[in-house]
Design a protein around this motif. Structure first.
Motif, PDB file in Angstrom:
ATOM      1  N   UNK A  40     -52.338  16.700  37.912  1.00  0.00           N
ATOM      2  CA  UNK A  40     -51.441  17.388  38.496  1.00  0.00           C
ATOM      3  C   UNK A  40     -50.408  17.787  37.823  1.00  0.00           C
ATOM      4  N   UNK A  41     -49.764  16.907  36.803  1.00  0.00           N
ATOM      5  CA  UNK A  41     -48.540  17.258  36.106  1.00  0.00           C
ATOM      6  C   UNK A  41     -48.797  18.069  35.120  1.00  0.00           C
ATOM      7  N   UNK A  42     -50.087  18.129  34.367  1.00  0.00           N
ATOM      8  CA  UNK A  42     -50.467  18.962  33.212  1.00  0.00           C
ATOM      9  C   UNK A  42     -50.435  20.561  33.807  1.00  0.00           C
ATOM     10  N   UNK A  43     -51.084  20.553  34.942  1.00  0.00           N
ATOM     11  CA  UNK A  43     -51.380  21.936  35.410  1.00  0.00           C
ATOM     12  C   UNK A  43     -49.768  22.607  36.018  1.00  0.00           C
ATOM     13  N   UNK A  44     -49.102  21.685  36.410  1.00  0.00           N
ATOM     14  CA  UNK A  44     -47.574  22.322  36.678  1.00  0.00           C
ATOM     15  C   UNK A  44     -47.033  22.835  35.307  1.00  0.00           C
ATOM     16  N   UNK A  45     -47.065  21.884  34.207  1.00  0.00           N
ATOM     17  CA  UNK A  45     -46.614  22.418  33.000  1.00  0.00           C
ATOM     18  C   UNK A  45     -47.342  23.490  32.146  1.00  0.00           C
ATOM     19  N   UNK A  46     -48.554  23.750  32.757  1.00  0.00           N
ATOM     20  CA  UNK A  46     -49.335  24.693  32.033  1.00  0.00           C
ATOM     21  C   UNK A  46     -49.932  24.267  30.545  1.00  0.00           C
ATOM     22  N   UNK A  47     -50.003  22.870  30.480  1.00  0.00           N
ATOM     23  CA  UNK A  47     -50.335  22.222  29.112  1.00  0.00           C
ATOM     24  C   UNK A  47     -51.662  21.624  29.380  1.00  0.00           C
ATOM     25  N   UNK A  48     -52.516  21.428  28.328  1.00  0.00           N
ATOM     26  CA  UNK A  48     -53.783  20.851  28.635  1.00  0.00           C
ATOM     27  C   UNK A  48     -53.424  19.071  28.130  1.00  0.00           C
ATOM     28  N   UNK A  49     -54.013  18.388  28.915  1.00  0.00           N
ATOM     29  CA  UNK A  49     -53.862  16.843  28.382  1.00  0.00           C
ATOM     30  C   UNK A  49     -55.454  16.337  28.306  1.00  0.00           C
ATOM     31  N   UNK A  50     -55.640  15.843  27.282  1.00  0.00           N
ATOM     32  CA  UNK A  50     -56.972  14.909  26.996  1.00  0.00           C
ATOM     33  C   UNK A  50     -56.578  13.354  27.241  1.00  0.00           C
ATOM     34  N   UNK A  51     -57.665  12.907  27.978  1.00  0.00           N
ATOM     35  CA  UNK A  51     -57.149  11.117  28.050  1.00  0.00           C
ATOM     36  C   UNK A  51     -58.446  10.310  27.295  1.00  0.00           C
ATOM     37  N   UNK A  52     -58.152   9.589  26.360  1.00  0.00           N
ATOM     38  CA  UNK A  52     -59.014   8.941  25.535  1.00  0.00           C
ATOM     39  C   UNK A  52     -58.119   7.460  25.375  1.00  0.00           C
ATOM     40  N   UNK A  53     -58.589   6.440  25.956  1.00  0.00           N
ATOM     41  CA  UNK A  53     -58.037   5.281  26.061  1.00  0.00           C
ATOM     42  C   UNK A  53     -58.689   4.123  26.332  1.00  0.00           C
ATOM     43  N   UNK A  54     -57.788   2.868  26.023  1.00  0.00           N
ATOM     44  CA  UNK A  54     -58.353   1.562  26.386  1.00  0.00           C
ATOM     45  C   UNK A  54     -58.326   1.303  27.756  1.00  0.00           C
ATOM     46  N   UNK A  55     -59.370   1.501  28.471  1.00  0.00           N
ATOM     47  CA  UNK A  55     -59.288   1.673  30.070  1.00  0.00           C
ATOM     48  C   UNK A  55     -59.061   0.095  30.635  1.00  0.00           C
TER      49      UNK A  55
END
Lengths: 478, 478
Positions: free
Chosen positions: B366-381
C-alpha cells in the motif's frame, strides 16, 4: 569475606523508610520485623549471612518502580532477590539495605506461539515457564539444576545455563527482551519479540549483570518445540583424564549432543549410596544425551559409542526405553543432594575451553590432595562449564577457609587455561576478590564505567562483583 | 543526509598527520593523494560520498594501535572500514577523518578443532573463514549475501546474519572473543575460547556497535560441523499474504529449517529475466531449506509440504538432487543483481516479529503504491529479517528523496509492529535520524553514555548511529 561497614545514618532512617514503603505498596509487601527479615539473611551460599534492614515483595513493575524511587531518594542500597538459590551469594543483603524480592511476581503475561515467545513476570520459576507451554509441545531451554525453585529473574541476572545448554545455549541466547526498572525508578523496555536490536546491544550487557544495572521485572523468552525423542548413553572409564579426552573427541568430531554430563568417583559413590541408580563402579562416567527422530538418535548414539570405544570404556549402557533413560539420569540429578549427605560442600562454577578438560581434572586432583580436602566433580562437560564440589566440615576450625583457598586456586586454574571464573552462578560475593586474576584494573574500570551509566549512585546490589578496594571511590558516593 | 561541517583546523594538520602515520607504519600503508583517497569516499550505500582526509591500511593490531594513538593525540576522527560493503553507510568518511581499513589484515591465526574455534585477523572475508576449515568438515555459520566480499570486521560491527541464520544465529551467537583497540590506542582482549564471561558482557555490547566503541582487529569465532546433507523445497503462492501466513505457520509448528527465503513477484520476474532459474509465474515464492541425514531431510520436507498444502500453493518443487538444489538457489542468489538490472535500488533492512509478516507485506504494498515506487521483497522470512528493495531512478530529480521517504515509512512500520530498524546492516548514516522513532531521548542518552565509556572524545566513526542533534554536545568535545 570482608563487607563494607553498614551506614549508620541509613539504618537510623529505617522507621521513615518503612512508612514510605508501606504507603507506596501496602503493608503486606513490606517486612521489617527483625525475626521476619532473618528469612532473607542469606541465599544458597549459606556460609555468609546478614539480615537486611527491610524486605519488600512488590507485585508489579509499577510497585518495583515506587520502591526504587523511595530508596533512591533516601540513599538506601537495594539488593535484588529472585528465588534466593544463588550459590555465589548474589542476593546476600547488607545490614543497611532493602532486599527487593520478586517472589510475588509470577504471572504469565502472554504466550505467542506464532512468534514462539512467552512473556512473564520474572518471579516465575524456570520450570513453570516450560510448564505453561509443554501442553502445546514447547519448552524453555535453559535448565539449571535448581529449575524447580530458581526464578527467571535470577536466571537473567546470572545468565544461567544447565545440562541441556550445550545444544540450546544459555539464558542470553534465549532472552529476547526485558522490562527493567532503573535505580531511580524509571521503567525501560529493552529488546523485544524481534531479532537483534538497533544501536548498542544493552540487552546483552544486562543479561548476566547480577542485579548491578537494574531490576528486571518482566521478560520475553524464546520457547522451542519439544524434540520428538531423546535418549542417553552412560559410559564408564577407569580414569578422569581418559573420560575428559573422550568428551574432547566427541566435541571435536562435530556431534552436538544435547548434554554431556560428567561425574567422577567420589560423586558416583555418593550417588550410589544415596539414590541407588545402578551406576558402574568406575573412576569417571559420562551421561551423553542426544535427541531427534528415532533414526537420528540411533545414528548419533552409534557414532558416540564408536568414539568412546577408542578410549577403553569399562562400561557402555545405551538406553533403549524411557525407564532406562530415567534410571540413567536419576543418579546425575541426585548428585548434589548425595554429596550433601557426605558433609558440607562448596559448589564451584568455572568454565574452561573443552580441550583443556583432561589437564584441568588432573590439576584439580593434585590441588585437592595438597589441601587434604576431597573434591567431587559433576558438571556440564560438553560446554566446559565445571562444577567441582569441595567437601569440608563447617564445624571444624579453619576448614571453611581451607575450602575457600582451594576453591580460589581451582578458579584461578580455570582462568589460566583460557577459561573464566563463572559459567552460570555469577561472581556475587564468592568470586568478587578473584576478579583481579581474570581482569586488569583497566578492564574492571571499564566495567565499572558501564555500571556508572545505569547506577550512578552505586545503590544496586552493593559490595558484589567488583573487589571492594577497586570500587571504593564509587561506593563512597552513597 | 546532513553531515557536520568538517573541522578546518584538523584538515590543516594533514601534512603533520601524514608524516606521523608514515613514520609509525611505513609509507605503503598510508594513502594521502586526493585521487587515491577517492577510492574510500563511499561504501555500498553509494548515494552518499565524501573522500576522507587520509586512508591507512595497517597490517597488525600493533599498527592499528599506533594509528589510533596518533589520531587520538591530534584529535582526528577515525572511520573504521572492513570491506566497504555496508548498505547503511557504516564506513562513510567525513572530510576531516582518517579512514582505517583492515583489508591487509587477513591472517588466520589459529584453528582449534578440539574447541571448535578459529582465530582470525578481522580483514579476512566471511567466506574465507569457511574456506579455511571446510576441508576438515567444518564451516562458519553466519552467511551474509555479500559473504564473498564482506570482512569479519564488518560482520562484527553490524552483527550480520544471512540466509542460514534462522538455525545457527547471527554473528553475536558465533563470536567468542575479540582483540580490540580502544580509541586511545590501548589494546584489550574481551571474551575468549570459553563459554560466557564473568562481570559485564562487554563482548555483547561490542558486537553490533558499528565501530563506535573500538577497532576489532582479531576475532575468535565458533566453527560448526557441516551437516550431512541439505535440500530445499520451492513453494509458489498466488499472494504475498498467504505466503507470509505459511511462513508463520511453519515457525509456529516448531520446525526449524536452516533457511526460509521469500521472494515476491517483482523479484521473481527480475530474477527470471536475469538468471533463468525456471521459477514459477506466481505472486510469491518461498525457498525453504532443511538439513540433516537423508531420513531427517525427507521427514522435515514432508511436514513443510503438508503445512504448505493447507495454503493452496500454485507449485511445490521438492529438490531430489544436488543439481535441482543448485537451480532452486540460483534465482535467490541472483536476486539482488537482477533487481540492479531494473534500475537503481535501495535495500532496506528491518526486522519484525514473524507473526506480523502478512500484515507488513500488505502495508508495504500500500505504501509503495502511495509513493508511486516499485518495491521488491526478497528476504529472510524465517527470522523476520526483511530486505525490501525500493527501485528508483537516480537520474530523476527528487526520486532518491521519494525513495528515502518511503524507506523511512517502511522502517517505522517495522518498529510499530514490535520490530526494529535494522537486522544486520546497521544504523550507519542511513537510519540515524530514525533512531528517535524506536528510542526515547532517554534511551539514546543511555546508549551514548555507554559510548562515552569507550570513546570519551567521540573520535570513532563520527556522525553515525545517533541523530546529530542528539549527539551534538558530545561531538562538540572533538
Amino acid at each position: 569475606m570482608e563487607m563494607p561497614i553498614p551506614n549508620a545514618a541509613i539504618v537510623s532512617r529505617k522507621p521513615a523508610l518503612v512508612a514510605k514503603l508501606r504507603a507506596a505498596i501496602g503493608a503486606q509487601g513490606v517486612i521489617d520485623a527483625p525475626e521476619e527479615v532473618k528469612a532473607y539473611e542469606c541465599d544458597a551460599l549459606a556460609a555468609y549471612r546478614c539480615p537486611p534492614l527491610v524486605a519488600v515483595l512488590p507485585s508489579s513493575t509499577q510497585e518495583v518502580a515506587q520502591v526504587l524511587r523511595i530508596c533512591h531518594e533516601m540513599g538506601v542500597p537495594v539488593v535484588p532477590r529472585g528465588a534466593g538459590t544463588s550459590l555465589a551469594g548474589g542476593s546476600l543483603p547488607t545490614a543497611d539495605s532493602v532486599i527487593l524480592g520478586v517472589a510475588r511476581m509470577r504471572d504469565v503475561l502472554e504466550v505467542d506461539y506464532p512468534n514462539r515467545t512467552i512473556k512473564v513476570q520474572t518471579g516465575i520459576t524456570n520450570l513453570a515457564v516450560t510448564g505453561e507451554v509443554e501442553g502445546d509441545g514447547f519448552f524453555y531451554a535453559p535448565d539449571p539444576s535448581s529449575q524447580l525453585a530458581c526464578a527467571i529473574a535470577g536466571n537473567i541476572a546470572m545468565n544461567s545455563g544447565g545440562a541441556h545448554c550445550l545444544k540450546y545455549g544459555v539464558t542470553t541466547n534465549n532472552l529476547l527482551g526485558v522490562t527493567m526498572v532503573l535505580p531511580d525508578g524509571e521503567i525501560v523496555e529493552i529488546g523485544g519479540a524481534h531479532m537483534d536490536a538497533s544501536g548498542l546491544d544493552l540487552l546483552g550487557v544486562i543479561c548476566g549483570s547480577e542485579g548491578q544495572l537494574g531490576l528486571v521485572t518482566e521478560a520475553t523468552l524464546r520457547i522451542l518445540p519439544k524434540p520428538e525423542g531423546a535418549r542417553p548413553v552412560l559410559i564408564g572409564f577407569d580414569s578422569n583424564e581418559v573420560a575428559g579426552t573422550c568428551v574432547s573427541d566427541i566435541i571435536k568430531s562435530g556431534l552436538i549432543p544435547v548434554a554431556i554430563e560428567f561425574m567422577d568417583r567420589p560423586c558416583i559413590r555418593a550417588t550410589e549410596d544415596f539414590a541407588k541408580a545402578g551406576y558402574p563402579d568406575c573412576e569417571a562416567l559420562l551421561i551423553i544425551e542426544v535427541e531427534g527422530s528415532e533414526a537420528e538418535i540411533d545414528d548419533q548414539l552409534a557414532r558416540i559409542v564408536k568414539i568412546a570405544k577408542q578410549h577403553n570404556p569399562v562400561e557402555i549402557r545405551e538406553s533403549t526405553s524411557a525407564e532406562e533413560s530415567a534410571r540413567i539420569w536419576l543418579g546425575r540429578k541426585s548428585a548434589f543432594g548425595a554429596m550433601g549427605q557426605l558433609g558440607d560442600y562448596m559448589c564451584l562454577d568455572g568454565t574452561i575451553p573443552v580441550g583443556e578438560l583432561p589437564y584441568v581434572l588432573k590439576r584439580i586432583a593434585a590441588l585437592a590432595s595438597e589441601y587434604g580436602l576431597r573434591v567431587g566433580n559433576v558438571f556440564h562437560a560438553g560446554d566446559g562449564n565445571m562444577h567441582p564440589l569441595i567437601l569440608y566440615n563447617a564445624n571444624k576450625e579453619g576448614d571453611l577457609e581451607k575450602c575457600e583457598a582451594l576453591g580460589a586456586d581451582i578458579l584461578r586454574l580455570c582462568v589460566d587455561v583460557g577459561g573464566c571464573l563463572t559459567g552460570e552462578h555469577g561472581v556475587g560475593i564468592e568470586k568478587r576478590d578473584l576478579m583481579t586474576h581474570q581482569y586488569t584494573l583497566d578492564d574492571l574500570e571499564a566495567q565499572m564505567n558501564v555500571k556508572d551509566v545505569f547506577d550512578p549512585a552505586w545503590i544496586l546490589n552493593p559490595a558484589k562483583v567488583f573487589p571492594l578496594a577497586t570500587s571504593a571511590s564509587r561506593r563512597g558516593q552513597l
